[in-house]
Design a protein around this motif. Sequence first.
Motif, PDB file in Angstrom:
ATOM      1  N   MET A   1       1.034  -0.884  -0.207  1.00 59.55           N
ATOM      2  CA  MET A   1       0.400  -0.274   0.007  1.00 59.55           C
ATOM      3  C   MET A   1       0.633   1.669   0.556  1.00 59.55           C
ATOM      4  O   MET A   1       1.627   0.974   1.111  1.00 59.55           O
ATOM      5  N   ASP A   2       0.207   2.038  -0.959  1.00 60.37           N
ATOM      6  CA  ASP A   2       1.670   3.716  -1.065  1.00 60.37           C
ATOM      7  C   ASP A   2       0.833   4.502   0.227  1.00 60.37           C
ATOM      8  O   ASP A   2      -0.021   4.362   0.587  1.00 60.37           O
ATOM      9  N   ALA A   3       2.196   5.431   0.251  1.00 61.44           N
ATOM     10  CA  ALA A   3       1.634   6.429   1.285  1.00 61.44           C
ATOM     11  C   ALA A   3       0.510   6.880   1.226  1.00 61.44           C
ATOM     12  O   ALA A   3      -0.418   7.645   2.424  1.00 61.44           O
ATOM     13  N   PHE A   4      -0.055   7.816  -0.061  1.00 59.23           N
ATOM     14  CA  PHE A   4      -1.598   7.731  -0.566  1.00 59.23           C
ATOM     15  C   PHE A   4      -2.306   7.069  -0.145  1.00 59.23           C
ATOM     16  O   PHE A   4      -3.422   7.847   0.908  1.00 59.23           O
ATOM     17  N   ALA A   5      -2.505   6.106   0.525  1.00 58.03           N
ATOM     18  CA  ALA A   5      -3.221   4.982   0.573  1.00 58.03           C
ATOM     19  C   ALA A   5      -3.948   5.068   1.656  1.00 58.03           C
ATOM     20  O   ALA A   5      -4.926   4.696   2.326  1.00 58.03           O
TER      21      ALA A   5
END
Length: 242
Positions: A1-5
């Motif tokens: 999961m990326d930082a934005f998510a």
Amino acid sequence: MDAFAKALLKSGDTSLSTLLLEHYRELGMSNTEFLIYLQIKSYNDRGISFPQTETIAKAVGLTDNQIFQELHTMIAKRLMQIDTVQQPGQLARDSYDFTLLYEKLAQYVKKAETQAVTSQVENNRETIFNQIETEFGRPLSPIELEMISQWLDEDHYQVEIIRLALKEAVLNQVYSLKYMDRILLNWQKRHLTTPEQIQQERQHRQAQTPTSANKANKGAKKKGLPDIPMFKIGEQPQKPEK
């Protein structure tokens, strides 16, 4: 999961009434006040009942003093209030309460519905006036206009029922409001209070009333005369089968 998510999930969601979104300006709320409300609402949804003015100021791009003045104005407009809760063994805590805002919204909706009903009644009144004048072939007198208004305002007859009474009067070629009034009173005494009940009663009555042709045929049979042929004008009668 990326930082934005991760940030999206962590920040959570803020619920907003579409009704309030559509009508907040009618309640006397400015765009800035509504934006402040949204910021406070977002913190409330996260369990923070009294966010600091500095935090709100930073989010909306105003100074701390400007936020204070906006909140004071909102309290004066009765859009919100600050409640102080004192629980045993704990320090008193303040919270923003927008109950007054939603009370204003409820009053606005009620007033709008009342105005809509009033407008509809006036439209119905004008429509029934015009329909009766058209069928009677003459303008209605002030006394007749008052009688129709009494049907609507005092007797509370449905507009469709008045139309049915007008239809009965026209079918019987009696162009009189007094005759229509007798029809309406007769239906009321027989507890026929909806257009559907009146239509059903009419169909029941017609089913029990023999047509002229049927009456003639019955009389002919009694006298030993042939039946009256039952076919429309322009149609050829069918020859009886041998």
